[in-house]
Design an enzyme around this catalytic site. Structure first.
Site, PDB file in Angstrom:
ATOM      1  CB  SER A  65      -0.926   0.001   1.219  1.00  0.00           C
ATOM      2  OG  SER A  65      -1.899  -1.000   1.047  1.00  0.00           O
ATOM      3  CD  GLU A  67       5.762   0.001  -1.835  1.00  0.00           C
ATOM      4  OE1 GLU A  67       4.935  -0.857  -1.513  1.00  0.00           O
ATOM      5  OE2 GLU A  67       6.625   0.442  -1.038  1.00  0.00           O
ATOM      6  CB  VAL A  89      -2.977  -1.199   5.918  1.00  0.00           C
ATOM      7  CG1 VAL A  89      -1.995  -1.279   7.086  1.00  0.00           C
ATOM      8  CG2 VAL A  89      -2.289  -0.622   4.686  1.00  0.00           C
ATOM      9  CB  THR A  94       5.257  -3.367  14.989  1.00  0.00           C
ATOM     10  OG1 THR A  94       4.949  -3.365  13.582  1.00  0.00           O
ATOM     11  CG2 THR A  94       6.054  -4.618  15.354  1.00  0.00           C
ATOM     12  CG  HIS A  96       5.425  -1.357   9.585  1.00  0.00           C
ATOM     13  ND1 HIS A  96       6.726  -0.929   9.650  1.00  0.00           N
ATOM     14  CD2 HIS A  96       5.138  -1.502   8.276  1.00  0.00           C
ATOM     15  CE1 HIS A  96       7.202  -0.830   8.420  1.00  0.00           C
ATOM     16  NE2 HIS A  96       6.266  -1.173   7.566  1.00  0.00           N
ATOM     17  CE1 TYR A 121      -6.623   6.773   2.230  1.00  0.00           C
ATOM     18  CE2 TYR A 121      -8.690   5.832   2.973  1.00  0.00           C
ATOM     19  CZ  TYR A 121      -7.363   6.110   3.189  1.00  0.00           C
ATOM     20  OH  TYR A 121      -6.767   5.738   4.378  1.00  0.00           O
TER      21      TYR A 121
HETATM   22  N1  RBF Z   1       1.393  -3.347   2.876  1.00  0.00           N
HETATM   23  C1  RBF Z   1       0.049  -3.428   2.761  1.00  0.00           C
HETATM   24  O1  RBF Z   1      -0.499  -3.092   1.722  1.00  0.00           O
HETATM   25  N2  RBF Z   1      -0.705  -3.909   3.806  1.00  0.00           N
HETATM   26  C2  RBF Z   1      -0.178  -4.289   4.994  1.00  0.00           C
HETATM   27  O2  RBF Z   1      -0.916  -4.717   5.883  1.00  0.00           O
HETATM   28  C3  RBF Z   1       1.230  -4.182   5.143  1.00  0.00           C
HETATM   29  N3  RBF Z   1       1.804  -4.514   6.318  1.00  0.00           N
HETATM   30  C4  RBF Z   1       3.143  -4.393   6.437  1.00  0.00           C
HETATM   31  C5  RBF Z   1       3.757  -4.747   7.664  1.00  0.00           C
HETATM   32  C6  RBF Z   1       5.133  -4.643   7.800  1.00  0.00           C
HETATM   33  C7  RBF Z   1       5.751  -5.024   9.120  1.00  0.00           C
HETATM   34  C8  RBF Z   1       5.923  -4.209   6.707  1.00  0.00           C
HETATM   35  C9  RBF Z   1       7.428  -4.112   6.827  1.00  0.00           C
HETATM   36  C10 RBF Z   1       5.346  -3.865   5.522  1.00  0.00           C
HETATM   37  C11 RBF Z   1       3.951  -3.963   5.363  1.00  0.00           C
HETATM   38  N4  RBF Z   1       3.346  -3.618   4.149  1.00  0.00           N
HETATM   39  C12 RBF Z   1       1.996  -3.704   4.039  1.00  0.00           C
HETATM   40  C13 RBF Z   1       4.166  -3.259   2.952  1.00  0.00           C
HETATM   41  C14 RBF Z   1       4.319  -1.754   2.762  1.00  0.00           C
HETATM   42  O3  RBF Z   1       3.124  -1.171   2.247  1.00  0.00           O
HETATM   43  C15 RBF Z   1       5.464  -1.489   1.771  1.00  0.00           C
HETATM   44  O4  RBF Z   1       5.233  -2.242   0.604  1.00  0.00           O
HETATM   45  C16 RBF Z   1       6.817  -1.880   2.319  1.00  0.00           C
HETATM   46  O5  RBF Z   1       7.015  -1.316   3.592  1.00  0.00           O
HETATM   47  C17 RBF Z   1       7.943  -1.424   1.371  1.00  0.00           C
HETATM   48  O6  RBF Z   1       7.906  -0.036   1.177  1.00  0.00           O
END
Ligand code: RBF
Length: 162
Positions: A65, A67, A89, A94, A96, A121
């Site tokens: 997300s 990106e 997401v 954490t 994050h 959105y």
């Molecule tokens: N991207 C999502 O689209 N949904 C998520 O729930 C999601 N959770 C993430 C949790 C962690 C711990 C990390 C490191 C990344 C997550 N990402 C998630 C990826 C994020 O959007 C992105 O692609 C990366 O952080 C690289 O920039």
């Protein structure tokens, strides 16, 4: 539209302008692909139902997300009337997820304010997978449908202003 018990797929069909001739970009995140694929399906089929030609829908994927910001910011420069950003997401162990949601929300808001075409959105932000499934074609409807209707209305908004 996440008001309690509001079904995301419920809308007044008569309030949706004819979408014939609209060119729409959809940028979809691969994370939680089971959810984002269902949101994409909903968005695409609702656009087509209202008159968008399949060949006028450009679909691009990005890894996560976060990106979506870059993806949407590139797509708004193309020959499109509107861009829908789709991601999911889910809260983790954490904080994050909160940083990602904040970043995406800010990034897409900014694009909406400074670019010429609407960016919709389509980020689902949930506490768990069940809540996401409920909003991706489950008991709360499909947020993809809502995004498609919103895109059509916002493109029509711009057309009427000219
Ligand atoms: N991207 C999502 O689209 N949904 C998520 O729930 C999601 N959770 C993430 C949790 C962690 C711990 C990390 C490191 C990344 C997550 N990402 C998630 C990826 C994020 O959007 C992105 O692609 C990366 O952080 C690289 O920039």
């Amino acid at each position: 539209m996440a008001t309690k018990n509001h079904n995301l797929s419920d809308y007044d069909i008569n309030s949706v302008p004819n979408a014939e001739g609209m060119k729409i970009g959809i940028v979809v995140a691969e994370w939680n692909e089971n959810i984002t694929a269902a949101l994409l399906d909903g968005a695409r089929s609702t656009l087509i139902k209202h008159g968008v030609k399949p060949e006028d829908i450009t679909i691009m994927t990005v890894p996560g997300s976060f990106e979506l910001i870059y993806g949407a910011s590139q797509m708004v420069k193309k020959e499109l009337d509107g861009v829908i950003a789709i991601g999911c997401v889910i809260r983790g162990d954490t904080p994050h997820d909160r940083y990602i949601c904040q970043g995406v929300t800010y990034g897409l808001s900014r694009l909406n304010a400074v670019q010429d075409i609407p960016v919709i959105y389509g980020l689902i932000t949930t506490l768990d997978m069940q809540q996401a499934e409920d909003r991706a074609g489950g008991k709360m409807g499909n947020k993809g449908d809502e995004c498609a209707v919103t895109a059509i209305k916002m493109i029509d908004f711009k057309r009427k202003l000219k």
